[in-house]
Design a protein around this motif. Structure first.
Motif, PDB file in Angstrom:
ATOM      1  N   SER A  16       0.871  -1.178   0.000  1.00 55.11           N
ATOM      2  CA  SER A  16       0.000   0.000   0.000  1.00 55.11           C
ATOM      3  C   SER A  16       0.905   1.224   0.000  1.00 55.11           C
ATOM      4  N   LEU A  17       0.757   2.054  -1.017  1.00 52.18           N
ATOM      5  CA  LEU A  17       1.619   3.222  -1.178  1.00 52.18           C
ATOM      6  C   LEU A  17       0.819   4.506  -1.096  1.00 52.18           C
ATOM      7  N   ALA A  18       1.507   5.577  -0.729  1.00 56.92           N
ATOM      8  CA  ALA A  18       0.895   6.904  -0.756  1.00 56.92           C
ATOM      9  C   ALA A  18       0.578   7.267  -2.201  1.00 56.92           C
ATOM     10  N   ALA A  19      -0.372   8.152  -2.404  1.00 56.81           N
ATOM     11  CA  ALA A  19      -0.800   8.533  -3.751  1.00 56.81           C
ATOM     12  C   ALA A  19       0.327   9.157  -4.566  1.00 56.81           C
ATOM     13  N   ASP A  20       1.310   9.762  -3.898  1.00 53.13           N
ATOM     14  CA  ASP A  20       2.404  10.414  -4.629  1.00 53.13           C
ATOM     15  C   ASP A  20       3.695   9.584  -4.650  1.00 53.13           C
ATOM     16  N   ALA A  21       3.605   8.300  -4.305  1.00 55.53           N
ATOM     17  CA  ALA A  21       4.793   7.438  -4.271  1.00 55.53           C
ATOM     18  C   ALA A  21       5.339   7.225  -5.678  1.00 55.53           C
ATOM     19  N   THR A  22       6.666   7.211  -5.778  1.00 59.82           N
ATOM     20  CA  THR A  22       7.327   6.992  -7.065  1.00 59.82           C
ATOM     21  C   THR A  22       7.733   5.521  -7.186  1.00 59.82           C
ATOM     22  N   TYR A  23       8.193   5.167  -8.389  1.00 59.33           N
ATOM     23  CA  TYR A  23       8.667   3.799  -8.590  1.00 59.33           C
ATOM     24  C   TYR A  23       9.919   3.532  -7.760  1.00 59.33           C
ATOM     25  N   ASP A  24      10.759   4.535  -7.522  1.00 57.82           N
ATOM     26  CA  ASP A  24      11.895   4.361  -6.613  1.00 57.82           C
ATOM     27  C   ASP A  24      11.399   4.065  -5.196  1.00 57.82           C
ATOM     28  N   ASP A  25      10.339   4.746  -4.766  1.00 58.37           N
ATOM     29  CA  ASP A  25       9.753   4.468  -3.450  1.00 58.37           C
ATOM     30  C   ASP A  25       9.271   3.022  -3.381  1.00 58.37           C
ATOM     31  N   LEU A  26       8.651   2.555  -4.452  1.00 56.87           N
ATOM     32  CA  LEU A  26       8.139   1.183  -4.497  1.00 56.87           C
ATOM     33  C   LEU A  26       9.288   0.181  -4.409  1.00 56.87           C
ATOM     34  N   ILE A  27      10.360   0.435  -5.126  1.00 51.88           N
ATOM     35  CA  ILE A  27      11.527  -0.457  -5.072  1.00 51.88           C
ATOM     36  C   ILE A  27      12.077  -0.508  -3.648  1.00 51.88           C
ATOM     37  N   ARG A  28      12.156   0.646  -2.986  1.00 47.62           N
ATOM     38  CA  ARG A  28      12.621   0.670  -1.592  1.00 47.62           C
ATOM     39  C   ARG A  28      11.667  -0.112  -0.690  1.00 47.62           C
ATOM     40  N   GLU A  29      10.368   0.069  -0.907  1.00 47.68           N
ATOM     41  CA  GLU A  29       9.365  -0.641  -0.103  1.00 47.68           C
ATOM     42  C   GLU A  29       9.520  -2.150  -0.252  1.00 47.68           C
ATOM     43  N   ALA A  39      12.033  -1.021 -12.049  1.00 48.32           N
ATOM     44  CA  ALA A  39      10.609  -1.329 -12.101  1.00 48.32           C
ATOM     45  C   ALA A  39      10.189  -1.465 -13.561  1.00 48.32           C
ATOM     46  N   LEU A  40       9.400  -2.499 -13.841  1.00 47.50           N
ATOM     47  CA  LEU A  40       8.895  -2.744 -15.185  1.00 47.50           C
ATOM     48  C   LEU A  40       7.369  -2.733 -15.162  1.00 47.50           C
ATOM     49  N   VAL A  41       6.779  -2.030 -16.102  1.00 45.29           N
ATOM     50  CA  VAL A  41       5.327  -2.016 -16.270  1.00 45.29           C
ATOM     51  C   VAL A  41       5.046  -2.472 -17.694  1.00 45.29           C
ATOM     52  N   ASP A  42       4.251  -3.504 -17.818  1.00 47.49           N
ATOM     53  CA  ASP A  42       3.958  -4.095 -19.135  1.00 47.49           C
ATOM     54  C   ASP A  42       5.245  -4.439 -19.885  1.00 47.49           C
ATOM     55  N   GLY A  43       6.260  -4.906 -19.135  1.00 45.13           N
ATOM     56  CA  GLY A  43       7.507  -5.347 -19.739  1.00 45.13           C
ATOM     57  C   GLY A  43       8.513  -4.264 -20.066  1.00 45.13           C
ATOM     58  N   SER A  44       8.169  -3.004 -19.834  1.00 47.31           N
ATOM     59  CA  SER A  44       9.078  -1.897 -20.143  1.00 47.31           C
ATOM     60  C   SER A  44       9.518  -1.191 -18.863  1.00 47.31           C
ATOM     61  N   PRO A  45      10.795  -0.794 -18.786  1.00 50.10           N
ATOM     62  CA  PRO A  45      11.254  -0.065 -17.602  1.00 50.10           C
ATOM     63  C   PRO A  45      10.588   1.311 -17.507  1.00 50.10           C
ATOM     64  N   VAL A  46      10.355   1.739 -16.282  1.00 46.22           N
ATOM     65  CA  VAL A  46       9.770   3.059 -16.049  1.00 46.22           C
ATOM     66  C   VAL A  46      10.754   3.884 -15.222  1.00 46.22           C
ATOM     67  N   PRO A  47      10.755   5.208 -15.402  1.00 42.53           N
ATOM     68  CA  PRO A  47      11.662   6.066 -14.626  1.00 42.53           C
ATOM     69  C   PRO A  47      11.358   5.984 -13.131  1.00 42.53           C
ATOM     70  N   GLY A  48      12.403   5.970 -12.334  1.00 44.51           N
ATOM     71  CA  GLY A  48      12.236   5.871 -10.889  1.00 44.51           C
ATOM     72  C   GLY A  48      11.520   7.046 -10.279  1.00 44.51           C
ATOM     73  N   ASP A  49      11.604   8.221 -10.904  1.00 42.13           N
ATOM     74  CA  ASP A  49      10.970   9.408 -10.329  1.00 42.13           C
ATOM     75  C   ASP A  49       9.523   9.596 -10.787  1.00 42.13           C
ATOM     76  N   ARG A  50       9.017   8.658 -11.581  1.00 34.29           N
ATOM     77  CA  ARG A  50       7.617   8.725 -12.038  1.00 34.29           C
ATOM     78  C   ARG A  50       6.693   8.198 -10.942  1.00 34.29           C
ATOM     79  N   VAL A  51       5.554   8.843 -10.770  1.00 33.93           N
ATOM     80  CA  VAL A  51       4.570   8.414  -9.770  1.00 33.93           C
ATOM     81  C   VAL A  51       3.969   7.075 -10.203  1.00 33.93           C
TER      82      VAL A  51
END
Length: 73
Positions: A16-29, A39-51
């Motif tokens: 469960s993440l805050a609404a403004d959590a980034t992909y870097d936050d998710l990796i840390r979690e 972090a990969l979404v639909d098989g493609s890497p996403v920027p760590g600073d993206r919400v």
């Protein structure tokens, strides 16, 4: 936001993440440093600073430990 995270080769968990959590936050979690995983979404890497905007994310570890055996001289 609830996000299902699959760490490739290691299992799946839900976070469960805050609404403004980034992909870097998710990796840390998930217990990793952003420099050692992507972090990969639909098989493609996403920027760590993206919400985080996906309900399912795969985390690919880029750095793993060795076998512990010494290399031959």
């Amino acid at each position: 936001m609830d996000v299902t995270v699959e760490v490739v080769g290691e299992g799946t968990a839900e976070y469960s993440l805050a609404a403004d959590a980034t992909y870097d936050d998710l990796i840390r979690e998930a217990g990793y440093h952003p420099q050692e995983a992507s972090a990969l979404v639909d098989g493609s890497p996403v920027p760590g600073d993206r919400v985080v905007d996906a309900p399912e994310v795969r985390v690919l570890r880029l750095i793993k430990g060795g076998t512990g055996a010494s290399a031959p001289p």
